[in-house]
Design a protein around this motif. Sequence first.
Motif, PDB file in Angstrom:
ATOM      1  N   ASP A 185     -14.207 -71.153  20.031  1.00 36.57           N
ATOM      2  CA  ASP A 185     -14.200 -71.578  18.631  1.00 36.57           C
ATOM      3  C   ASP A 185     -13.026 -70.975  17.861  1.00 36.57           C
ATOM      4  N   PRO A 186     -11.798 -71.293  18.275  1.00 36.39           N
ATOM      5  CA  PRO A 186     -10.645 -70.680  17.608  1.00 36.39           C
ATOM      6  C   PRO A 186     -10.491 -71.125  16.157  1.00 36.39           C
ATOM      7  N   ASP A 187     -10.007 -70.208  15.347  1.00 35.99           N
ATOM      8  CA  ASP A 187      -9.665 -70.513  13.960  1.00 35.99           C
ATOM      9  C   ASP A 187      -8.274 -71.121  13.864  1.00 35.99           C
ATOM     10  N   PHE A 188      -7.423 -70.747  14.820  1.00 38.52           N
ATOM     11  CA  PHE A 188      -6.050 -71.244  14.849  1.00 38.52           C
ATOM     12  C   PHE A 188      -5.708 -71.641  16.289  1.00 38.52           C
ATOM     13  N   ALA A 189      -4.947 -72.730  16.438  1.00 35.98           N
ATOM     14  CA  ALA A 189      -4.426 -73.159  17.734  1.00 35.98           C
ATOM     15  C   ALA A 189      -2.914 -73.304  17.589  1.00 35.98           C
ATOM     16  N   VAL A 190      -2.182 -72.536  18.373  1.00 39.64           N
ATOM     17  CA  VAL A 190      -0.725 -72.498  18.277  1.00 39.64           C
ATOM     18  C   VAL A 190      -0.132 -73.083  19.554  1.00 39.64           C
ATOM     19  N   VAL A 191       0.636 -74.149  19.424  1.00 44.21           N
ATOM     20  CA  VAL A 191       1.261 -74.822  20.554  1.00 44.21           C
ATOM     21  C   VAL A 191       2.707 -74.358  20.654  1.00 44.21           C
ATOM     22  N   HIS A 192       3.079 -73.827  21.826  1.00 44.18           N
ATOM     23  CA  HIS A 192       4.471 -73.391  22.049  1.00 44.18           C
ATOM     24  C   HIS A 192       4.852 -73.725  23.485  1.00 44.18           C
ATOM     25  N   HIS A 193       4.806 -75.008  23.818  1.00 43.35           N
ATOM     26  CA  HIS A 193       5.020 -75.453  25.188  1.00 43.35           C
ATOM     27  C   HIS A 193       6.429 -75.125  25.669  1.00 43.35           C
ATOM     28  N   CYS A 194       6.488 -74.519  26.831  1.00 46.52           N
ATOM     29  CA  CYS A 194       7.755 -74.077  27.405  1.00 46.52           C
ATOM     30  C   CYS A 194       8.689 -75.268  27.645  1.00 46.52           C
ATOM     31  N   GLY A 195       9.907 -75.171  27.102  1.00 43.46           N
ATOM     32  CA  GLY A 195      10.907 -76.204  27.316  1.00 43.46           C
ATOM     33  C   GLY A 195      10.633 -77.521  26.640  1.00 43.46           C
ATOM     34  N   ALA A 196       9.776 -77.522  25.630  1.00 33.63           N
ATOM     35  CA  ALA A 196       9.372 -78.778  25.001  1.00 33.63           C
ATOM     36  C   ALA A 196      10.403 -79.340  24.036  1.00 33.63           C
ATOM     37  N   GLY A 197      11.396 -78.538  23.676  1.00 34.57           N
ATOM     38  CA  GLY A 197      12.354 -79.006  22.687  1.00 34.57           C
ATOM     39  C   GLY A 197      11.779 -78.886  21.290  1.00 34.57           C
ATOM     40  N   GLU A 198      11.701 -79.995  20.586  1.00 34.79           N
ATOM     41  CA  GLU A 198      11.161 -79.972  19.222  1.00 34.79           C
ATOM     42  C   GLU A 198       9.678 -79.602  19.257  1.00 34.79           C
ATOM     43  N   PRO A 199       9.272 -78.562  18.503  1.00 39.36           N
ATOM     44  CA  PRO A 199       7.851 -78.171  18.500  1.00 39.36           C
ATOM     45  C   PRO A 199       6.960 -79.317  18.028  1.00 39.36           C
ATOM     46  N   SER A 200       5.832 -79.505  18.717  1.00 40.39           N
ATOM     47  CA  SER A 200       4.933 -80.602  18.377  1.00 40.39           C
ATOM     48  C   SER A 200       3.508 -80.241  18.759  1.00 40.39           C
ATOM     49  N   THR A 201       2.571 -80.663  17.938  1.00 44.05           N
ATOM     50  CA  THR A 201       1.150 -80.465  18.236  1.00 44.05           C
ATOM     51  C   THR A 201       0.551 -81.672  18.957  1.00 44.05           C
ATOM     52  N   GLU A 254       0.705 -72.376  26.140  1.00 45.63           N
ATOM     53  CA  GLU A 254       2.075 -72.310  26.651  1.00 45.63           C
ATOM     54  C   GLU A 254       2.510 -73.578  27.366  1.00 45.63           C
ATOM     55  N   TRP A 255       1.550 -74.306  27.921  1.00 45.65           N
ATOM     56  CA  TRP A 255       1.855 -75.523  28.680  1.00 45.65           C
ATOM     57  C   TRP A 255       0.740 -76.524  28.434  1.00 45.65           C
ATOM     58  N   GLY A 256       1.089 -77.814  28.516  1.00 42.51           N
ATOM     59  CA  GLY A 256       0.122 -78.818  28.135  1.00 42.51           C
ATOM     60  C   GLY A 256      -0.481 -79.636  29.255  1.00 42.51           C
ATOM     61  N   ASP A 257       0.169 -79.719  30.418  1.00 45.92           N
ATOM     62  CA  ASP A 257      -0.324 -80.583  31.481  1.00 45.92           C
ATOM     63  C   ASP A 257      -0.162 -79.892  32.833  1.00 45.92           C
ATOM     64  N   PRO A 258      -1.164 -79.144  33.273  1.00 47.69           N
ATOM     65  CA  PRO A 258      -2.480 -78.944  32.642  1.00 47.69           C
ATOM     66  C   PRO A 258      -2.392 -77.936  31.513  1.00 47.69           C
TER      67      PRO A 258
END
Length: 254
Positions: free
Chosen positions: A182-198, A138-142
């Motif tokens: 050991d996830p099979d999938f990693a889904v990034v959905h950072h709050c307020g990030a605008g354009e989705p990005s990995t 949900e958030w990247g930093d941290p």
Amino acid sequence: MDRIVSVAPSATSIVQALDAGDRLVGATAHCEVADVPRLGGWLNPDLDRIADLDPDLVLTNDQLQADLRDALRDDGFRVAHAEPATLDDVLSSFRTIGDAIGLPERGERLEERARDRIDRIRNVTLDGKDRPVVYCEEWGDPPMAAGNWVPEAVRVAGGRYPFVEPGDRSRKIDRPAVEAADPDFAVVHHCGAGEPSTRALVEREWDLDAEVCAIDDSLLNQPSPRLLDGIERLASIVSAVDPAVEEPSVAAGQ
């Protein structure tokens, strides 16, 4: 309720799904609604501008808006507030908001259709013990693993989510914990990030043997009918299926 101010994007989406968007006379800058005055951020809206709009009802949502709810009530506004933490809470809030704005039948119908949609998604996703592990950030930093209703959303979509218990708030997480799962999938959905990005996840160079993707944050972070779209999107990623079921909305008069 003829004049509604919404200071929560989720509440705004629910009002629109109830076919009552024409009653909105004000919303925050984060709400997706046209032709209404903007009242600032969802945590710090302009209370004087809200007063100028003379609303019959103000809608707030989430624990983070509890202080704002109290301030609005202290100023004499009628406020309807919800704090959904689980998937069931989210779906129940459709009916609660319907009741609050004087459209109980529409609220009940919206909730029923949303629950039916969840059941249909479950029926076409994976079952049993071979569920893939899914990491939702949900958030990247941290880095923060998504909580609240997201663990249940992953389950409905056919996955397994060992990072946060359903209903618990999102929490900080570190590289060893994610790598150990050991996830099979990693889904990034950072709050307020605008354009989705990995990018934020990929640039950390964690040792993950996972399919990494990014989706619009509102699809998982917003406790509204948008969440149903998000669960379908997860199902397409995790279970490689397309539930292909209709939007959970109600037509006027239903």
